[in-house]
Design an enzyme around this catalytic site. Sequence first.
Site, PDB file in Angstrom:
ATOM      1  N   ARG A  90     102.706 -35.153  -2.271  1.00 19.14           N
ATOM      2  CA  ARG A  90     101.572 -34.471  -2.880  1.00 19.14           C
ATOM      3  C   ARG A  90     101.670 -34.430  -4.397  1.00 19.14           C
ATOM      4  NH1 ARG A  90     102.010 -29.816   1.466  1.00 19.14           N
ATOM      5  NH2 ARG A  90     104.111 -30.586   1.217  1.00 19.14           N
ATOM      6  N   SER A 128     100.339 -26.493   4.978  1.00 22.10           N
ATOM      7  CA  SER A 128     100.141 -25.627   6.136  1.00 22.10           C
ATOM      8  C   SER A 128     100.186 -24.163   5.700  1.00 22.10           C
ATOM      9  CB  SER A 128     101.219 -25.867   7.189  1.00 22.10           C
ATOM     10  OG  SER A 128     101.179 -27.190   7.640  1.00 22.10           O
TER      11      SER A 128
HETATM   12  P1  ADP Z   1     103.832 -28.400   4.788  1.00 22.17           P
HETATM   13  O1  ADP Z   1     104.359 -27.290   5.652  1.00 22.17           O
HETATM   14  O2  ADP Z   1     104.242 -28.291   3.334  1.00 22.17           O
HETATM   15  O3  ADP Z   1     102.356 -28.644   4.919  1.00 22.17           O
HETATM   16  P2  ADP Z   1     105.340 -30.319   6.469  1.00 22.17           P
HETATM   17  O4  ADP Z   1     106.787 -29.999   6.483  1.00 22.17           O
HETATM   18  O5  ADP Z   1     104.616 -30.070   7.740  1.00 22.17           O
HETATM   19  O6  ADP Z   1     104.558 -29.700   5.232  1.00 22.17           O
HETATM   20  O7  ADP Z   1     105.101 -31.813   5.969  1.00 22.17           O
HETATM   21  C1  ADP Z   1     105.455 -32.980   6.633  1.00 22.17           C
HETATM   22  C2  ADP Z   1     105.197 -34.141   5.704  1.00 22.17           C
HETATM   23  O8  ADP Z   1     103.809 -34.214   5.371  1.00 22.17           O
HETATM   24  C3  ADP Z   1     105.923 -34.113   4.355  1.00 22.17           C
HETATM   25  O9  ADP Z   1     106.290 -35.427   4.037  1.00 22.17           O
HETATM   26  C4  ADP Z   1     104.863 -33.597   3.412  1.00 22.17           C
HETATM   27  O10 ADP Z   1     105.109 -34.007   2.082  1.00 22.17           O
HETATM   28  C5  ADP Z   1     103.631 -34.252   3.983  1.00 22.17           C
HETATM   29  N1  ADP Z   1     102.393 -33.550   3.650  1.00 22.17           N
HETATM   30  C6  ADP Z   1     102.088 -32.256   3.879  1.00 22.17           C
HETATM   31  N2  ADP Z   1     100.844 -31.962   3.428  1.00 22.17           N
HETATM   32  C7  ADP Z   1     100.348 -33.111   2.876  1.00 22.17           C
HETATM   33  C8  ADP Z   1      99.142 -33.457   2.209  1.00 22.17           C
HETATM   34  N3  ADP Z   1      98.196 -32.546   1.997  1.00 22.17           N
HETATM   35  N4  ADP Z   1      98.993 -34.732   1.777  1.00 22.17           N
HETATM   36  C9  ADP Z   1      99.977 -35.628   1.965  1.00 22.17           C
HETATM   37  N5  ADP Z   1     101.147 -35.368   2.578  1.00 22.17           N
HETATM   38  C10 ADP Z   1     101.354 -34.124   3.031  1.00 22.17           C
END
Ligand code: ADP
Length: 157
Positions: A90, A128
Amino acid sequence: MSSAIYPGSFDPITNGHFDIICRAAKIFDKVTVAVLTNSSKKPMFTTEEKMEMIKHVTRDLPNVEVDTFSGLLIDYAKQKDCNVVVKGLRAVTDFEYEFQMALMNKKLHNDLETLFLTTNNKYSYLSSSIVKEVFKLNGCVEELVDNYVIEQMKKKL
Ligand code: ADP
């Protein structure tokens, strides 16, 4: 057959995650979305609930499967016989942590490659956690997560 693992907490899956999954599914023959179960954060959803939502959201992508893992990602990758991990990037803040993780994984398992896909700028601010925060305060999250995910969040509150 080329394959990749897309690991994360997915608590819950957002449109930012879904965008990365769709793009990875065009590059690889098979993409495994792997829900991490040993996360230190206190989650809103159980692993089963997270997997069920991801399955629902990705139902039209035949080369995407949903799985769960705990412990080291490199051990899971070896078990799946898969050498590529996809991550979404991001912002600069993601970069430092992801860079460190990618290098550590490479040190632990030299054949493992981490592939970074840059976020779609529509979702560059999306996580999230921010979705849950806004939702709990009655804010509209309609363009940020699937309607099905909104229904599941409503059940939690
Ligand atoms: P978070 O809880 O921060 O949303 P996760 O641990 O579920 O993230 O993220 C899993 C993967 O998805 C990571 O590589 C994270 O960088 C990526 N990710 C999360 N949100 C986005 C987004 N809005 N755009 C691109 N990649 C994302």
